[in-house]
Design a protein around this motif. Structure first.
Motif, mmCIF file in Angstrom:
data_model
loop_
_atom_site.group_PDB
_atom_site.id
_atom_site.type_symbol
_atom_site.label_atom_id
_atom_site.label_comp_id
_atom_site.label_asym_id
_atom_site.label_seq_id
_atom_site.Cartn_x
_atom_site.Cartn_y
_atom_site.Cartn_z
ATOM 1 N N GLY A 160 0.807 -1.206 0.000
ATOM 2 C CA GLY A 160 0.000 0.000 0.000
ATOM 3 C C GLY A 160 0.844 1.262 0.000
ATOM 4 N N TYR A 161 0.169 2.393 0.138
ATOM 5 C CA TYR A 161 0.827 3.678 -0.028
ATOM 6 C C TYR A 161 1.396 4.250 1.269
ATOM 7 N N SER A 162 0.833 3.893 2.412
ATOM 8 C CA SER A 162 1.372 4.423 3.678
ATOM 9 C C SER A 162 1.093 3.439 4.802
ATOM 10 N N PRO A 163 1.777 2.306 4.796
ATOM 11 C CA PRO A 163 1.565 1.313 5.853
ATOM 12 C C PRO A 163 1.904 1.877 7.216
ATOM 13 N N GLY A 164 1.207 1.380 8.223
ATOM 14 C CA GLY A 164 1.425 1.835 9.588
ATOM 15 C C GLY A 164 0.410 2.836 10.068
ATOM 16 N N ASP A 165 -0.337 3.457 9.147
ATOM 17 C CA ASP A 165 -1.339 4.436 9.550
ATOM 18 C C ASP A 165 -2.427 3.767 10.396
ATOM 19 N N ALA A 166 -3.014 4.547 11.291
ATOM 20 C CA ALA A 166 -4.053 4.034 12.183
ATOM 21 C C ALA A 166 -5.246 4.980 12.200
ATOM 22 N N TYR A 167 -6.415 4.397 12.427
ATOM 23 C CA TYR A 167 -7.661 5.145 12.495
ATOM 24 C C TYR A 167 -8.436 4.689 13.719
ATOM 25 N N ASP A 168 -8.975 5.643 14.467
ATOM 26 C CA ASP A 168 -9.850 5.349 15.598
ATOM 27 C C ASP A 168 -11.265 5.767 15.225
ATOM 28 N N LEU A 169 -12.177 4.803 15.191
ATOM 29 C CA LEU A 169 -13.559 5.064 14.827
ATOM 30 C C LEU A 169 -14.416 5.077 16.084
ATOM 31 N N TYR A 170 -15.242 6.098 16.234
ATOM 32 C CA TYR A 170 -16.129 6.240 17.381
ATOM 33 C C TYR A 170 -17.554 5.957 16.911
#
Length: 228
Positions: A160-170
């Motif tokens: 992928g283009y930017s591995p390691g990114d994280a997202y927190d969904l509420y």
């Protein structure tokens, strides 16, 4: 937010971690026997993932506003053939996602992936295999400051283009996303927080049309959404 992150926004807003799967992979993921009752599957189901197999093409315009910056990109994604058409003031081009080789085409595809992730992220909770997903029952939304369930997805590996990114969904009690935060590279510090609002239903898909952060005058919204 730091200057490096704003520079990234000027290129393609948020660069997401994994390339979209082919239609056959999406179909396999959607139609497989999913006995899990985890939050990720409940969110995807709440947004109508079971109806995505019926989609032949998806058209939408991605709009970004931040201070004086304005960006608009019109996309037509032929899901079954895995082709993408970009129409913008600067470019008009059609390409196949499975034959990308040049850096110029990768740059365009990166924008497409970014833009459709903002529209289809609930489905990527099921589609994307290169991610670790965790749940937290009691959390506080960063903007509304009210209680919510939280799901964190962090991309792994080197694909992928930017591995390691994280997202927190509420998420609320109906498994609908109310807010999310993006953490570049998976660091603890939040890079961006926005709302998820103005849901519409089209061809069985539930899509959030508006994402905003009033504090930073940041807004992403969609127009011209068409599903065939």
């Amino acid at each position: 937010m730091n200057k490096a992150f704003f520079a990234l926004l000027l290129i393609c807003t948020i660069a997401v971690s994994c390339k979209a799967k082919s239609s056959s992979q999406q179909s396999q993921a959607t139609n497989s026997e999913q006995t899990e009752q985890d939050l990720a599957h409940r969110i995807a189901k709440a947004y109508g993932i079971e109806n995505f197999d019926n989609v032949n093409s998806l058209a939408f315009t991605f709009n970004l506003e931040r201070d004086t910056l304005k960006v608009a990109r019109n996309w037509v994604w032929n899901v079954k053939e895995n082709t993408v058409t970009l129409n913008s003031p600067a470019q008009n081009i059609t390409y196949r996602r499975d034959t990308i080789q040049s850096e110029a085409m990768k740059a365009i595809d990166r924008k497409f992936i970014n833009d459709q992730y903002w529209l289809l992220f609930p489905y990527h909770l099921v589609w994307d295999s290169s991610a670790i997903i965790t749940e937290k029952e009691n959390a506080t939304m960063p903007l509304a400051k009210t209680p919510a369930k939280m799901l964190t997805i962090q991309y792994q590996g080197t694909a992928g283009y930017s591995p390691g990114d994280a997202y927190d969904l509420y998420v609320d009690n109906n498994n609908m996303i109310k807010e999310w935060t993006y953490r570049k590279g998976g660091v603890a510090e939040t890079s961006l927080a926005t709302t998820w609002e103005e849901n519409i239903e089209i061809s069985g898909l539930t899509l959030a049309m508006n994402h905003k952060n009033p504090e930073s005058k940041f807004r992403i919204y969609f127009t011209g959404v068409k599903v065939e």
